[in-house]
Every structure is written in structure tokens, then in C-alpha cells.
Write a protein that holds these residues in place. Structure first.
Motif, PDB file in Angstrom:
ATOM      1  N   THR A 140       0.822  -1.216   0.000  1.00 27.72           N
ATOM      2  CA  THR A 140       0.000   0.000   0.000  1.00 27.72           C
ATOM      3  C   THR A 140       0.852   1.261   0.000  1.00 27.72           C
ATOM      4  N   SER A 141       2.064   1.163   0.516  1.00 33.13           N
ATOM      5  CA  SER A 141       3.014   2.280   0.510  1.00 33.13           C
ATOM      6  C   SER A 141       4.418   1.694   0.457  1.00 33.13           C
ATOM      7  N   PHE A 142       5.338   2.474  -0.042  1.00 33.11           N
ATOM      8  CA  PHE A 142       6.711   2.007  -0.188  1.00 33.11           C
ATOM      9  C   PHE A 142       7.481   2.278   1.113  1.00 33.11           C
ATOM     10  N   TYR A 143       7.896   1.201   1.745  1.00 31.19           N
ATOM     11  CA  TYR A 143       8.640   1.290   2.996  1.00 31.19           C
ATOM     12  C   TYR A 143      10.119   1.022   2.697  1.00 31.19           C
ATOM     13  N   PHE A 144      10.962   2.054   2.858  1.00 30.93           N
ATOM     14  CA  PHE A 144      12.379   1.948   2.516  1.00 30.93           C
ATOM     15  C   PHE A 144      13.242   1.564   3.718  1.00 30.93           C
ATOM     16  N   GLY A 145      12.614   1.318   4.841  1.00 31.39           N
ATOM     17  CA  GLY A 145      13.389   0.952   6.015  1.00 31.39           C
ATOM     18  C   GLY A 145      14.140  -0.353   5.849  1.00 31.39           C
ATOM     19  N   ASN A 146      13.574  -1.291   5.067  1.00 28.07           N
ATOM     20  CA  ASN A 146      14.264  -2.561   4.836  1.00 28.07           C
ATOM     21  C   ASN A 146      15.590  -2.346   4.113  1.00 28.07           C
ATOM     22  N   TYR A 147      15.577  -1.471   3.116  1.00 29.64           N
ATOM     23  CA  TYR A 147      16.807  -1.210   2.361  1.00 29.64           C
ATOM     24  C   TYR A 147      17.819  -0.444   3.205  1.00 29.64           C
ATOM     25  N   ILE A 148      17.341   0.482   4.020  1.00 22.67           N
ATOM     26  CA  ILE A 148      18.260   1.228   4.885  1.00 22.67           C
ATOM     27  C   ILE A 148      18.955   0.271   5.856  1.00 22.67           C
ATOM     28  N   ASN A 149      18.183  -0.639   6.411  1.00 23.42           N
ATOM     29  CA  ASN A 149      18.748  -1.629   7.332  1.00 23.42           C
ATOM     30  C   ASN A 149      19.760  -2.530   6.628  1.00 23.42           C
ATOM     31  N   ALA A 150      19.433  -2.947   5.411  1.00 14.78           N
ATOM     32  CA  ALA A 150      20.341  -3.819   4.670  1.00 14.78           C
ATOM     33  C   ALA A 150      21.632  -3.102   4.307  1.00 14.78           C
ATOM     34  N   LEU A 151      21.528  -1.860   3.856  1.00 11.25           N
ATOM     35  CA  LEU A 151      22.725  -1.112   3.477  1.00 11.25           C
ATOM     36  C   LEU A 151      23.617  -0.826   4.678  1.00 11.25           C
ATOM     37  N   GLU A 152      23.027  -0.633   5.829  1.00 12.64           N
ATOM     38  CA  GLU A 152      23.819  -0.333   7.017  1.00 12.64           C
ATOM     39  C   GLU A 152      24.531  -1.560   7.571  1.00 12.64           C
ATOM     40  N   ASN A 153      23.991  -2.750   7.345  1.00 11.33           N
ATOM     41  CA  ASN A 153      24.534  -3.948   7.990  1.00 11.33           C
ATOM     42  C   ASN A 153      25.197  -4.934   7.031  1.00 11.33           C
ATOM     43  N   MET A 154      25.153  -4.662   5.740  1.00 12.39           N
ATOM     44  CA  MET A 154      25.707  -5.608   4.773  1.00 12.39           C
ATOM     45  C   MET A 154      27.107  -5.252   4.288  1.00 12.39           C
ATOM     46  N   ASN A 155      27.597  -4.046   4.588  1.00  7.05           N
ATOM     47  CA  ASN A 155      28.833  -3.562   3.958  1.00  7.05           C
ATOM     48  C   ASN A 155      28.674  -3.671   2.440  1.00  7.05           C
ATOM     49  N   TYR A 156      27.531  -3.158   1.969  1.00  5.82           N
ATOM     50  CA  TYR A 156      27.054  -3.459   0.623  1.00  5.82           C
ATOM     51  C   TYR A 156      27.965  -2.908  -0.466  1.00  5.82           C
ATOM     52  N   PHE A 157      28.291  -1.645  -0.410  1.00  3.84           N
ATOM     53  CA  PHE A 157      29.024  -1.016  -1.513  1.00  3.84           C
ATOM     54  C   PHE A 157      30.425  -1.603  -1.647  1.00  3.84           C
ATOM     55  N   ARG A 158      31.052  -1.941  -0.536  1.00  4.17           N
ATOM     56  CA  ARG A 158      32.372  -2.564  -0.611  1.00  4.17           C
ATOM     57  C   ARG A 158      32.267  -3.967  -1.217  1.00  4.17           C
ATOM     58  N   SER A 159      31.241  -4.701  -0.834  1.00  2.94           N
ATOM     59  CA  SER A 159      31.075  -6.045  -1.397  1.00  2.94           C
ATOM     60  C   SER A 159      30.739  -5.995  -2.887  1.00  2.94           C
ATOM     61  N   VAL A 160      30.004  -4.972  -3.311  1.00  4.69           N
ATOM     62  CA  VAL A 160      29.713  -4.828  -4.741  1.00  4.69           C
ATOM     63  C   VAL A 160      30.993  -4.553  -5.518  1.00  4.69           C
ATOM     64  N   LEU A 161      31.838  -3.663  -4.995  1.00  3.07           N
ATOM     65  CA  LEU A 161      33.115  -3.397  -5.650  1.00  3.07           C
ATOM     66  C   LEU A 161      33.965  -4.660  -5.728  1.00  3.07           C
ATOM     67  N   ASN A 162      33.957  -5.440  -4.661  1.00  3.47           N
ATOM     68  CA  ASN A 162      34.714  -6.690  -4.675  1.00  3.47           C
ATOM     69  C   ASN A 162      34.193  -7.638  -5.753  1.00  3.47           C
ATOM     70  N   SER A 163      32.876  -7.801  -5.819  1.00  4.18           N
ATOM     71  CA  SER A 163      32.287  -8.714  -6.805  1.00  4.18           C
ATOM     72  C   SER A 163      32.537  -8.236  -8.228  1.00  4.18           C
ATOM     73  N   VAL A 164      32.384  -6.931  -8.459  1.00  3.71           N
ATOM     74  CA  VAL A 164      32.610  -6.397  -9.807  1.00  3.71           C
ATOM     75  C   VAL A 164      34.066  -6.575 -10.211  1.00  3.71           C
ATOM     76  N   GLY A 165      34.988  -6.254  -9.306  1.00  3.08           N
ATOM     77  CA  GLY A 165      36.408  -6.391  -9.624  1.00  3.08           C
ATOM     78  C   GLY A 165      36.796  -7.836  -9.891  1.00  3.08           C
ATOM     79  N   ILE A 166      36.337  -8.745  -9.039  1.00  3.30           N
ATOM     80  CA  ILE A 166      36.660 -10.170  -9.222  1.00  3.30           C
ATOM     81  C   ILE A 166      36.038 -10.702 -10.507  1.00  3.30           C
ATOM     82  N   THR A 167      34.773 -10.368 -10.755  1.00  2.00           N
ATOM     83  CA  THR A 167      34.076 -10.886 -11.931  1.00  2.00           C
ATOM     84  C   THR A 167      34.713 -10.401 -13.228  1.00  2.00           C
ATOM     85  N   LEU A 168      34.964  -9.101 -13.322  1.00  2.00           N
ATOM     86  CA  LEU A 168      35.555  -8.567 -14.552  1.00  2.00           C
ATOM     87  C   LEU A 168      36.974  -9.075 -14.760  1.00  2.00           C
TER      88      LEU A 168
END
Length: 294
Positions: free
Chosen positions: A69-97
Motif C-alpha cells: 500500500t506504501s513504499f517502505y524503505f526501512g528494509n533497504y536502509i537496514n540492509a545497506l547499514e549492515n551488509m557492507n554493501y558497496f564494498r562487497s559490490v566493488l569486490n564482486s565487480v572487480g573479481i568478476t571482470l
């Protein structure tokens, strides 16, 4: 009398042509509709995952199939704060390429002589390479860990890139061997007349012709490396070196999985790969099409 017979024959011929066109049109509509249904069927789980990622855990439990019924962005905020997301994305992109580039280069270099030199020895090598593709993961994982431990390659980017390169090289060699074998030898003979060395013939004549094959191979290697979970989990221990799949696993855990953590983590884990695919889609699709035509 003959005129009426001729006119009836023409009408019958025209009727047959119309019926053939109608059958072809019906067949095309049926096939396209079937493909559309298959695509929709594959996209339904993706759409469900995205919709559920914008709902709270209580909303998902109360209405698991309803639209948010409404877009709740709290799930994404929680995931980004606890996943070390951007660093892991850089790692995956660098390793994959890195793996894609190395596998494509070494695989094509190894496949070139195998495609041009015949004989039992060459066929034996190709057979051994093909057996490498059928090796189960659980057979490789223990010796790889022991060897990397003794060589000091655990918890290193070089080590994980080396593992994925070795695992994907058999596919690359087998793939490029068949593709290079279809390239006319006259091109190489013309290069020899221009006094090109064996290396120059490969680099300036053969390699540019492998663009479509490389794009097709890169798609498979990219999917395999990005989605692999076991080897990064086994060989990497530093949080700053984890790939996206390992970060997602550590975030959601393996017990008492919460849907408001699972769905946003799944979306974030697959989003970078989708972006990479969209960025290289022209090259990849042209490679797949060229391979199908050939």
C-alpha cells in the motif's frame, strides 16, 4: 470451358497460398505467445521479490500476496547499514571482470593451437579439458583449500581470482576451440604471406574475430562468478573482501530468516549484475545471435 477451368485452378492456388499464410501467421502468433508466457512466468518471482522488499515483516505475514500500500524503505536502509554493501559490490565487480578478461584471453590463446593442430594428441587434450568441466565442486574444494593454505593465498583477491579462472578455463578452451575451427585458414595464410609471426597472426587476425564468441562466453562466466557462494565463503575471511553473495548470506543468516531482511538483500544482491548486463547487453546479444547463426 478451358477458361473456367483455368480460373478455378487460379482460385484454388490463391486459396492454398492464403491458407499457408494464415497457418504461418497462426504458428508465429502461437510461438510468440508461448515465449511471452514463459517470460512472464520467469518474471513473476522477480516482481514478487521486489514488491515484498517494500513491505514490513508484519505486512508480509498478514498479506503475503498483496501489493504494498506504501513504499517502505526501512528494509533497504537496514540492509545497506549492515551488509557492507558497496564494498562487497566493488569486490564482486572487480573479481568478476578480472576473471572474465583473464579467462577470455588465456582460453582463446590455448584454443588457437588446439583448433589448428590436428591429431590424436590434440583430441586427447580437448577430451581432458572437457572432463574438467564435469568435475564436481565437492571434489575440487578440499584440495584447493589445502593448496591455497600452503601457498598463503587464502583471504586474497589474487587467490579467489585464480580459483575462478581455473574453474572456467575448461569451458573457455572448449568453447573457443570450436569457434576458431570455423574460421577460414586462408586468413592465416594471408597473414603468413605478410610475414606475420604465429603470435601476430593470433593477435591481429584471430583475436578480433572472436568478439561475438567472447561476449557469449563472458555472459556465462559472469553469471557463474557473480552467483558463486561456496568458494568466496571458504577462501575469504576478511569482511572487507567478501563478495555480494557472502554479504547477503551473513546478513540474513541461516536460521530464523526474516522476510523483511531476505527480500531487500536479494534485490540488492542481484541489482549490480542486472546493471552490468544492461551495460553490455548489445555486445552479449550480438554474440549469442552470431553463435546461433553460425
Amino acid at each position: 470451358m478451358s477458361a473456367s477451368i483455368n480460373s478455378s485452378q487460379r482460385l484454388n492456388t490463391a486459396g492454398k497460398k492464403v491458407s499457408k499464410r494464415a497457418k504461418k501467421r497462426f504458428t508465429a502468433i502461437f510461438i510468440n505467445g508461448l515465449i511471452l508466457l514463459m517470460v512472464i512466468g520467469m518474471l513473476i518471482p522477480v516482481a514478487y521479490m521486489v514488491m515484498m522488499s517494500f513491505k514490513t515483516g508484519t505486512q508480509i505475514a498478514n498479506d503475503p500476496l498483496g501489493l504494498p500500500t506504501s513504499f517502505y524503505f526501512g528494509n533497504y536502509i537496514n540492509a545497506l547499514e549492515n551488509m557492507n554493501y558497496f564494498r562487497s559490490v566493488l569486490n564482486s565487480v572487480g573479481i568478476t571482470l578480472s576473471v572474465v578478461v583473464i579467462v577470455s584471453l588465456i582460453g582463446s590463446m590455448a584454443a588457437y593451437p588446439l583448433a589448428r593442430v590436428g591429431g590424436i594428441f590434440t583430441k586427447s587434450i580437448i577430451l581432458i579439458v572437457s572432463l574438467g568441466m564435469a568435475m564436481p565442486t565437492f571434489v575440487n574444494i578440499t584440495p584447493i583449500y589445502v593448496i591455497f593454505r600452503d601457498l598463503g593465498l587464502l583471504d586474497s583477491y589474487f587467490g579467489i581470482i585464480l580459483v575462478f579462472t581455473a574453474l572456467n578455463l575448461p569451458l573457455a578452451i572448449f568453447f573457443f576451440t570450436g569457434f576458431i575451427g570455423a574460421i577460414p585458414k586462408e586468413l592465416e595464410e594471408a597473414a603468413k604471406l605478410d610475414r606475420c609471426t604465429y603470435w601476430q597472426t593470433y593477435w591481429y587476425v584471430i583475436r578480433p574475430l572472436l568478439g561475438s564468441a567472447t561476449a557469449t562466453l563472458s555472459l556465462f562466466v559472469m553469471l557463474m562468478v557473480w552467483n558463486d557462494f561456496l568458494y568466496p565463503l571458504l577462501l575469504l575471511t576478511d569482511d572487507n573482501k567478501f563478495t555480494v553473495m557472502v554479504s547477503v548470506y551473513r546478513f540474513i543468516g541461516n536460521r530464523n530468516i526474516e522476510p523483511d531482511m531476505l527480500f531487500p538483500a536479494a534485490v540488492l544482491g542481484s541489482l549490480p549484475l542486472l546493471v552490468l548486463f544492461m551495460f553490455f547487453q548489445r555486445r552479449i546479444l550480438s554474440g549469442v545471435t552470431a553463435g546461433a547463426v553460425k
